[in-house]
Design a protein around this motif. Structure first.
Motif, PDB file in Angstrom:
ATOM      1  N   LEU A  45       3.403  14.024 -32.188  1.00  0.00           N
ATOM      2  CA  LEU A  45       3.259  15.429 -31.816  1.00  0.00           C
ATOM      3  C   LEU A  45       3.057  16.289 -33.044  1.00  0.00           C
ATOM      4  N   ALA A  84       9.012  13.445 -34.284  1.00  0.00           N
ATOM      5  CA  ALA A  84       7.841  13.943 -33.568  1.00  0.00           C
ATOM      6  C   ALA A  84       7.010  12.814 -32.969  1.00  0.00           C
ATOM      7  N   VAL A 140       6.013  20.402 -26.101  1.00  0.00           N
ATOM      8  CA  VAL A 140       6.058  20.479 -27.566  1.00  0.00           C
ATOM      9  C   VAL A 140       6.619  21.840 -27.938  1.00  0.00           C
TER      10      VAL A 140
END
Length: 167
Positions: A111, A93, A130
Motif C-alpha cells: 500500500l 504497508a 488505506v
C-alpha cells in the motif's frame, strides 16, 4: 397467488454467544481503530494477534489449544476469506495471506499508506482501506497491483465490509 412484489423473508438465525478462554498468555496488543481478533465466517475458528513480537495464532473452537501461524511476525488486523480457509493480514504497508493450516505466507501487494482494514469478496478480490485519506483499493484474487475503487478527499475509508451479494 404469486405476486412479483412479494419476497421471501430471511430465516431468523439463533443468537450465538461466544465465551472463549485463550489462556493467560494471550494478551491482545492495541491496534488503533482495527481489531486484533477475527471469527471465521462459519463461526468455528478464531484468529488473533498476540505475543511479543506480535504474530497470528489460530484456534478451532472445538479444540483446546491455539497454534501459531508461522511467518506472521508483525501481523495486525486479521480477516478471513469467505470460505474460512485463508487469513489475510497486514505487516506494515504490505497485505499478505496465509492458509489457516499454516504454510507459506503469500504477499498480495503493498500500500502507499497505512493499512486501514480489509474485506474479502466471494470472487476472491480483497478490498482494502488505506489510511491518510488515500481511499479504497481492490486487490485481485491472485495478488498484484490494486485498482482504486474510491478516492477519499478529507476522510479515511477504513474497515470496509462487503454486503451480501458482493456489494
Amino acid at each position: 397467488l404469486w405476486a412479483p412484489w412479494r419476497s421471501e423473508t430471511p430465516a431468523d438465525r439463533p443468537l450465538v454467544r461466544l465465551d472463549v478462554d485463550l489462556g493467560a498468555d494471550a494478551a491482545f496488543p492495541p491496534v488503533g481503530n482495527g481489531s486484533s481478533i477475527a471469527i471465521s465466517p462459519d463461526g468455528t475458528r478464531l484468529v488473533y494477534v498476540a505475543g511479543s513480537p506480535v504474530r497470528l495464532f489460530t484456534r478451532r473452537l472445538d479444540q483446546p489449544k491455539a497454534t501459531e501461524l508461522p511467518g506472521t511476525q508483525g501481523a495486525g488486523r486479521p480477516f478471513f476469506s469467505p470460505d474460512g480457509q485463508w487469513v489475510g493480514f497486514a505487516v506494515g504497508a504490505t497485505v499478505k495471506k496465509i492458509s489457516v493450516d499454516g504454510g507459506a505466507v503469500v504477499p498480495l501487494g503493498t500500500l502507499d499508506g497505512p493499512f486501514a482494514g480489509a474485506s474479502w469478496a466471494e470472487d476472491g478480490a480483497i478490498f482494502v482501506g488505506v489510511g491518510g485519506a488515500r481511499g479504497l483499493l481492490q486487490f485481485p484474487a491472485a495478488g498484484g497491483a490494486p485498482q482504486i475503487v474510491a478516492r477519499a478527499a478529507d476522510v479515511t475509508l477504513a474497515q470496509p465490509k462487503l454486503l451480501p451479494g458482493g456489494k
